[in-house]
Design a protein around this motif. Structure first.
Motif, mmCIF file in Angstrom:
data_model
loop_
_atom_site.group_PDB
_atom_site.id
_atom_site.type_symbol
_atom_site.label_atom_id
_atom_site.label_comp_id
_atom_site.label_asym_id
_atom_site.label_seq_id
_atom_site.Cartn_x
_atom_site.Cartn_y
_atom_site.Cartn_z
ATOM 1 N N LEU A 13 0.952 -1.205 -0.042
ATOM 2 C CA LEU A 13 0.189 -0.054 0.008
ATOM 3 C C LEU A 13 0.814 1.205 0.206
ATOM 4 N N ALA A 14 1.859 1.245 0.623
ATOM 5 C CA ALA A 14 2.892 2.439 0.601
ATOM 6 C C ALA A 14 3.487 2.603 -0.645
ATOM 7 N N ALA A 15 3.724 1.454 -1.485
ATOM 8 C CA ALA A 15 4.403 1.746 -2.849
ATOM 9 C C ALA A 15 3.238 2.386 -3.697
ATOM 10 N N VAL A 16 1.758 1.861 -3.641
ATOM 11 C CA VAL A 16 1.059 2.425 -4.360
ATOM 12 C C VAL A 16 0.588 3.669 -4.115
ATOM 13 N N ASN A 17 0.696 4.100 -2.557
ATOM 14 C CA ASN A 17 0.400 5.347 -2.294
ATOM 15 C C ASN A 17 1.470 6.413 -2.819
ATOM 16 N N VAL A 18 2.628 6.157 -2.817
ATOM 17 C CA VAL A 18 3.733 6.976 -3.171
ATOM 18 C C VAL A 18 3.440 7.169 -4.710
ATOM 19 N N ILE A 19 3.183 5.874 -5.490
ATOM 20 C CA ILE A 19 2.999 6.117 -6.968
ATOM 21 C C ILE A 19 1.868 7.236 -7.451
ATOM 22 N N LEU A 20 0.830 6.926 -6.365
ATOM 23 C CA LEU A 20 -0.222 7.900 -6.625
ATOM 24 C C LEU A 20 -0.037 9.237 -6.085
ATOM 25 N N LEU A 21 0.712 9.755 -5.245
ATOM 26 C CA LEU A 21 1.202 10.969 -5.092
ATOM 27 C C LEU A 21 2.239 11.549 -6.096
ATOM 28 N N PHE A 22 3.100 10.714 -6.579
ATOM 29 C CA PHE A 22 4.189 10.814 -7.477
ATOM 30 C C PHE A 22 3.241 11.297 -8.881
ATOM 31 N N ALA A 60 5.262 6.672 7.844
ATOM 32 C CA ALA A 60 6.053 6.277 6.804
ATOM 33 C C ALA A 60 5.918 6.808 5.392
ATOM 34 N N THR A 61 4.731 6.732 5.138
ATOM 35 C CA THR A 61 4.342 7.244 3.684
ATOM 36 C C THR A 61 4.572 8.967 3.598
ATOM 37 N N SER A 62 4.280 9.377 4.487
ATOM 38 C CA SER A 62 4.589 10.851 4.564
ATOM 39 C C SER A 62 6.257 11.174 4.797
ATOM 40 N N LEU A 63 6.892 10.570 5.267
ATOM 41 C CA LEU A 63 8.318 10.690 5.006
ATOM 42 C C LEU A 63 8.842 10.207 3.609
ATOM 43 N N LEU A 64 8.128 9.004 2.995
ATOM 44 C CA LEU A 64 8.635 8.762 1.835
ATOM 45 C C LEU A 64 8.139 9.835 0.661
ATOM 46 N N SER A 65 7.015 10.441 0.854
ATOM 47 C CA SER A 65 6.605 11.476 0.100
ATOM 48 C C SER A 65 7.400 12.515 0.019
ATOM 49 N N PHE A 66 7.759 12.892 1.085
ATOM 50 C CA PHE A 66 8.611 14.149 1.139
ATOM 51 C C PHE A 66 10.048 13.807 0.369
ATOM 52 N N ILE A 67 10.552 12.425 0.718
ATOM 53 C CA ILE A 67 11.730 12.153 -0.053
ATOM 54 C C ILE A 67 11.605 11.953 -1.348
ATOM 55 N N LEU A 68 10.874 11.327 -1.981
ATOM 56 C CA LEU A 68 10.613 10.835 -3.349
ATOM 57 C C LEU A 68 9.749 11.679 -4.295
ATOM 58 N N ILE A 69 8.845 12.496 -3.750
ATOM 59 C CA ILE A 69 8.120 13.278 -4.340
ATOM 60 C C ILE A 69 8.910 14.544 -4.987
ATOM 61 N N TYR A 78 -0.577 16.042 1.804
ATOM 62 C CA TYR A 78 -0.698 14.740 2.258
ATOM 63 C C TYR A 78 -0.379 14.669 3.641
ATOM 64 N N ALA A 79 0.628 14.846 3.901
ATOM 65 C CA ALA A 79 0.954 15.090 5.523
ATOM 66 C C ALA A 79 0.308 15.924 6.552
#
Length: 168
Positions: A13-22, A60-69, A78-79
């Motif tokens: 779900l985190a992977a899907v979530n980051v893809i959606l945010l990207f 985790a998804t908030s941190l990933l989104s700030f790093i990857l998006i 999102y955060a």
């Protein structure tokens, strides 16, 4: 749910979530729709595991989104609201006695999140979002209506998930 299963579900779900945010950051349109879709993943974690696991998932998804998006504004939205709303909604609906009180509490949470976003824009980025006072009132009312529609949509999604997707 076993610890291993919740960990693997959270990872997927985190992977899907980051893809959606990207995608939301890359596309010029449909950003709000994709943010709403990404917010549903937190509720899946709350349903399948519990609110504590949902909170870890949100962090985790908030941190990933700030790093990857690349567009940090999407990660910020999102955060500040979309990521944690599923957790807040589950607590409010679990402990509330009536619907009116639920909506009052949900609107308080929404307006607190909105205030954080507004003050960060105003004082950190030095951007004045609203020009006139009549515009503030109009935008405020439209945001409240949009939130009620969002909450209803969220409830429909959770009901659909519980009835059709979740294994019993």
């Amino acid at each position: 749910m076993s610890r291993e299963r919740s960990l693997s579900l959270g990872g997927m779900l985190a992977a899907v979530n980051v893809i959606l945010l990207f995608i939301s950051a890359a596309m010029p349109t449909s950003r709000l729709f994709l943010l709403v879709l990404s917010s549903f993943s937190t509720s899946i974690m709350v349903i399948e595991a519990n609110a504590n696991v949902g909170a870890v998932f949100y962090i985790a998804t908030s941190l990933l989104s700030f790093i990857l998006i690349p567009n940090k504004l999407i990660a910020f939205y999102y955060a500040c609201f979309f990521g944690f709303y599923g957790i807040v909604k589950s607590y409010i609906e679990r402990f509330s006695l009536n619907r009116f009180l639920e909506y009052v509490l949900k609107l308080i949470v929404f307006n607190l999140s909105l205030s954080v976003i507004y003050f960060v824009f105003k004082f950190v980025f030095a951007v004045n979002i609203f020009i006139g006072s009549y515009l503030i009132v109009m935008v405020f009312v439209l945001l409240q209506i949009s939130f009620v529609i969002y909450d209803y949509t969220y409830t429909v999604f959770v009901s659909f998930y519980l009835k059709k997707i979740k294994r019993h």
